[in-house]
Design an enzyme around this catalytic site. Structure first.
Site, mmCIF file in Angstrom:
data_model
loop_
_atom_site.group_PDB
_atom_site.id
_atom_site.type_symbol
_atom_site.label_atom_id
_atom_site.label_comp_id
_atom_site.label_asym_id
_atom_site.label_seq_id
_atom_site.Cartn_x
_atom_site.Cartn_y
_atom_site.Cartn_z
ATOM 1 N N TYR A 39 27.463 9.363 -11.334
ATOM 2 C CA TYR A 39 28.810 8.819 -11.163
ATOM 3 C C TYR A 39 29.103 8.597 -9.692
ATOM 4 C CZ TYR A 39 30.609 13.330 -9.508
ATOM 5 O OH TYR A 39 30.848 14.460 -8.774
ATOM 6 N N ARG A 58 24.761 4.684 -2.444
ATOM 7 C CA ARG A 58 24.446 5.995 -3.019
ATOM 8 C C ARG A 58 24.324 5.907 -4.540
ATOM 9 N NH1 ARG A 58 28.359 11.059 -1.888
ATOM 10 N NH2 ARG A 58 29.712 9.828 -3.264
ATOM 11 N N ARG A 106 18.321 12.656 -30.144
ATOM 12 C CA ARG A 106 18.403 13.813 -29.263
ATOM 13 C C ARG A 106 17.015 14.424 -29.032
ATOM 14 N NH1 ARG A 106 18.476 19.025 -28.368
ATOM 15 N NH2 ARG A 106 20.034 19.918 -26.942
ATOM 16 N N LYS A 154 24.028 12.447 -7.404
ATOM 17 C CA LYS A 154 25.422 12.614 -7.827
ATOM 18 C C LYS A 154 25.480 12.571 -9.352
ATOM 19 C CE LYS A 154 30.104 11.345 -6.380
ATOM 20 N NZ LYS A 154 30.424 12.699 -5.863
ATOM 21 N N LEU A 210 24.750 17.285 -1.530
ATOM 22 C CA LEU A 210 25.065 15.890 -1.781
ATOM 23 C C LEU A 210 25.486 15.275 -0.452
ATOM 24 C CD1 LEU A 210 25.544 13.556 -3.818
ATOM 25 C CD2 LEU A 210 27.938 14.284 -3.850
#
Length: 288
Positions: A39, A58, A106, A154, A210
């Protein structure tokens, strides 16, 4: 319905514009099942995104590191964000963009059958840090950094950050400063800055932090203002003995830390280096 959220606001979800209250994803979305996504959050001041190109760079780095292919260029992402901003009609806000690997069976490994990434974007009102935060600063406590070793991505997998923030809440303070093997890493969701003898010091930009967009921006501000800057490993003892401490993030901008582990930082008030950086930050926003 989600409390305190404008469910009538318009959001983008997989190529469609829908009410936030009507936006739905599959329970098999890998972002929901595994936290398999990334995100970005871009602050906007008086209708103008702040350092949007750095945020998009980024974004692309994070997508590449986790092997999510969207086929979108920087120009595509920028068009989406600016279009959503225009539609929102908001002047001061944040642009939130999230991309997950998509919907698949999954299994922990990447899907063997092609699946489309899930792309979500919303615009939320944003209030800049108030005078109380600027003038009185944050109180923080130290704690071990228990997160994984890819903090440079991120990722939406933020459980470690959530637990760190709750550690601060339980301790009755604003935030934490985390340490890995005796060296400074980050706050719960911010970069941390140390000042000693007028020198601004930041942790090395590696996989343990980060690289906040404000990291490079504040480094540029320091150079412009004639503040000596160092990027290096910072011992926990150095943080405890700092003349000034600060934190930075998209929504916190840059704020002073005036109390650390129950003791005053310096004289317990925001310091002169912070004051210079704060003024430079405000000037950059005013110049947008």
């Amino acid at each position: 319905m989600i409390p305190n959220v404008d469910n009538d606001s318009l959001v983008y979800l997989n190529g469609e514009l829908v009410r936030l209250g009507d936006a739905k994803i599959s329970v098999l979305d890998r972002g929901f099942i595994f936290g398999d996504g990334i995100y970005e959050v871009v602050p906007v001041y008086h209708g103008k995104p702040f350092r949007i190109h750095e945020h998009l760079a980024r974004l692309q780095r994070s997508l590449k590191k986790v092997c999510i292919e969207t086929g979108k260029s920087d120009a595509d992402w920028e068009h989406l964000l600016r279009d959503m901003l225009k539609r929102s009609g908001l002047a001061d806000c944040t642009l939130y963009l999230q991309v997950t690997r998509g919907v698949a069976k999954r299994e922990h490994g990447f899907p063997t059958d092609p699946c489309e990434p899930t792309i979500f974007c919303m615009v939320s009102p944003f209030a800049r840090p108030d005078a109380k935060k600027r003038e009185h600063g944050y109180s923080v406590v130290s704690m071990p950094d228990l997160r994984w070793q890819h903090c440079d991505i991120k990722s939406v997998s933020l459980l470690g950050n959530v637990l760190a923030k709750q550690f601060a809440t339980d301790a009755g303070v604003d935030d934490v400063i985390q340490f890995r093997n005796g060296h400074l890493s980050e706050g719960s969701s911010s970069n941390v800055w140390v000042v000693k003898n007028g020198v601004l010091i930041a942790p090395v930009r590696d996989e343990f932090i980060l690289e906040g967009i404000r990291y490079v921006f504040i480094q540029e501000l320091a150079q412009k203002l004639g503040i000596r800057f160092e990027s290096r490993a910072i011992l926990q003892e150095e943080v405890a003995a700092a003349d000034e401490l600060m934190l930075s993030s998209a929504t916190k901008e840059i704020l002073p830390i005036t109390q650390y582990d129950g003791k005053a930082v310096g004289n317990g008030k925001p310091g002169p280096v912070y004051a210079q950086l704060r003024a430079g930050y405000d000037a950059a926003i005013a110049a947008l």
